[in-house]
Design an enzyme around this catalytic site. Structure first.
Site, PDB file in Angstrom:
ATOM      1  N   SER A  48      21.862  22.906  54.691  1.00 25.39           N
ATOM      2  CA  SER A  48      22.212  22.419  53.353  1.00 25.39           C
ATOM      3  C   SER A  48      23.625  21.837  53.275  1.00 25.39           C
ATOM      4  O   SER A  48      23.980  21.214  52.292  1.00 25.39           O
ATOM      5  CB  SER A  48      22.073  23.551  52.333  1.00 25.39           C
ATOM      6  OG  SER A  48      23.065  24.522  52.555  1.00 25.39           O
ATOM      7  N   LYS A  85      28.231  26.897  50.446  1.00 27.07           N
ATOM      8  CA  LYS A  85      28.112  25.702  49.609  1.00 27.07           C
ATOM      9  C   LYS A  85      29.522  25.278  49.173  1.00 27.07           C
ATOM     10  O   LYS A  85      30.501  25.994  49.386  1.00 27.07           O
ATOM     11  CB  LYS A  85      27.285  26.021  48.342  1.00 27.07           C
ATOM     12  CG  LYS A  85      25.819  26.391  48.579  1.00 27.07           C
ATOM     13  CD  LYS A  85      24.948  25.213  48.931  1.00 27.07           C
ATOM     14  CE  LYS A  85      23.509  25.612  49.143  1.00 27.07           C
ATOM     15  NZ  LYS A  85      23.275  26.392  50.387  1.00 27.07           N
TER      16      LYS A  85
END
Lengths: 125, 417
Positions: A48, A85
């Site tokens: 991701s 993230k």
């Protein structure tokens, strides 16, 4: 009687002009880790954050003592799962942004936690 | 002023720092060999007593959804070192009392003690994920009491100062003597027999009688309850005077060969500690015993083997350990535990050269040992080892539910998505 083959303590010629300039070898720990007591290594399995240079198999250096800022890359705990993230804001709310168009931003809940701030990425080629 | 910083449910807290699923859940940690409960999260305390044998409590574990983990001492030791490192940034005079407790001196610390300790507490929690409580008092004994108070009362925000206690005597009246630091089971029982049940009674007890009926140490405790310091901070950085490595086996061991592997392994572990403090030792003592179940035949013995010279040369220590073992080994028993002690520990420069052994090659041996130590420090213990420690180690303690060595092994890092 044994005769040594070499008298290797005797040096011929000129002394090296660089001798006086020898310093310690480069130490990666000193370069990458400012706070050893609060720094942890974690391994990444997902994709991701691929566009931020964090690949599956990358090792992250994470400092838990740092305060995360807007755009910090963070390790967070979402619904009891760790994830890496980018931290950011959208309409005054905190979000975790992936760096891969395949994934959507995640809105942070009160129960979610920022575990630490990523300070370096180690990726072996 | 003395402060005691104590990690809350330390082992369980270490596990939680790397496993968020354990948050707010009951967690228990089992001793080596998954024998009994040695740490409980606060949620587990109402279901499982400390020291509970795991096999007797399996039903309780299931019923209350308790997470059961084998002790991961590698992780706990690393987290303990981190917390110590952070504490040392705040204070200079510090005594590491155990893996999860340190005393430190607040003398000369600028600012408000409680505020400083709250800042320390906050930093430890943020940097490591481990919650700690801090008690501050004029003496160690009272600091320990304040620490418990801080732990039990949420409004303290984890830090409590003795002088903030409004009615000290009333508080001490509610505190049973067995809860006081250094008052063990035996002493508290004898105090109870003399009509002393609570800590206020102990504090106001007659000094002369305490000294006579108990010991100088108990008198010190009573004096400390009266706010006069008697137990100094001990410099825990000094070398240990004896070193032990001991562990029970994962299965019954009957053969001499397997015991030799265990004794060699434990000797190597003890030697690690000997090298760390740069000492030499004069004796290797080995103990073995069977389990306490009498129906299987009980045997326990130990033997202390003197070394020809005080040394830190591992092959000589292992040889002495194995010699000691041969002296006490009896076939036909199911052995459950072995222990190795290094005794007669001295600083290396104080080693008395045995006149008969002037050719003992300290220089060469030292060089070899330093290299072995360095390689193992960089690559993990037993990266290079003496063959007698064995390879399969079938006797090794069981720890089936151990978490990863998150902070010390590249192959066991926390994996995240």
């Amino acid at each position: 009687m044994k005769i040594p083959l070499f008298f290797n303590t005797i040096k011929a010629g000129f002394p090296s002009p660089a001798e006086d300039f020898i310093e310690d070898k480069l130490n990666l720990n000193h370069f990458l880790i400012e706070h050893p007591a609060s720094t942890f290594f974690v391994k990444v399995s997902g994709d991701s954050m691929i566009n931020a240079g964090i690949l599956p198999g990358s090792i992250l250096i994470v400092d838990r003592s740092l305060d995360p800022h807007n755009n910090s890359t963070v390790v967070a705990v979402i619904d009891s799962e760790f994830t890496v993230k980018r931290l950011g804001y959208l309409k005054n709310e905190r979000y975790l942004f992936p760096e891969n168009p395949k994934y959507k931003p995640i809105k942070l809940k009160d129960s979610d936690e920022i575990w630490g701030v990523v300070t370096a990425i180690i990726t072996q080629l | 002023m003395i402060a005691l910083v104590d990690c809350n449910n330390f082992f369980a807290s270490c596990e939680r720092a790397f496993n968020p699923k354990l948050k707010d859940k009951p967690v228990v940690i089992l001793s080596s060999n998954d024998g009994c409960v040695i740490s409980r999260s606060s949620e587990a305390k109402k279901y499982i007593p400390m020291g509970a044998p795991a096999y007797q409590y399996e039903e309780e574990f299931n019923k209350h959804g308790i997470a059961v983990l084998s002790a991961n001492f590698t992780l706990y030791a690393d987290m303990s070192n981190r917390i110590n490192k952070i504490t040392r940034q705040y204070v200079a005079d510090i005594e590491t009392y155990s893996i999860d407790e340190s005393f430190f001196n607040l003398k000369g610390i600028p600012g408000d003690y409680v505020e400083r300790c709250r800042a320390l507490r906050k930093e430890v929690l943020k940097s490591t994920g481990i919650p700690v409580s801090i008690g501050i008092a004029p003496t160690k004994t009272l600091a320990k009491i304040c620490n418990h108070y801080a732990k039990d009362n949420k409004d303290t925000q984890g830090v409590f100062l003795w002088s903030h206690l409004s009615n000290k005597d009333e508080f001490l009246k509610k505190l049973p003597v067995e809860h006081v630091w250094n008052v063990g089971y035996k002493i508290s029982k004898r105090l109870n027999e003399s009509g002393i049940y609570n800590t206020y009674q102990l504090k106001t007890a007659d000094y002369t009688w305490i000294r006579k009926a108990f010991s100088v140490n108990t008198l010190r405790t009573v004096t400390e309850l009266n706010e006069i310091p008697c137990f100094e901070l001990e410099n825990s950085n000094g070398p240990r005077r004896n070193i032990m490595s001991s562990q029970s086996f994962g299965k019954s061991v009957t053969t001499l060969n397997e015991l030799e592997e265990a004794v060699s392994t434990y000797t190597t572990r003890a030697w690690d500690k000997l090298m760390e403090q740069k000492s030499a030792c004069g004796y290797v003592s080995v103990g073995i015993r069977t389990s306490y179940h009498k129906d299987m035949g009980f045997y326990s013995n130990y033997y202390t083997q003197a070394l020809e010279v005080s040394t830190w040369y591992l092959p000589d220590l292992i040889a002495a350990g194995l010699k000691a073992l041969k002296n006490i080994y009896k076939p036909g028993f199911n052995y459950k535990k072995a222990s190795v002690f290094l005794l007669g520990i001295t600083a290396r420069d104080q080693v008395n050269l045995n006149l008969l052994n002037t050719d003992y090659n300290y220089k060469k041996y030292n060089k070899l040992m330093s290299v072995v130590e360095k390689i193992n420090n960089e690559n993990g213990s037993e990266f290079i080892k003496y063959a007698s420690v064995g390879i399969q180690k079938k006797w090794r303690a069981k720890s089936e539910k151990r978490s990863q060595a998150y902070t010390t092994k590249w192959s066991e890092l926390l994996t995240i998505n």
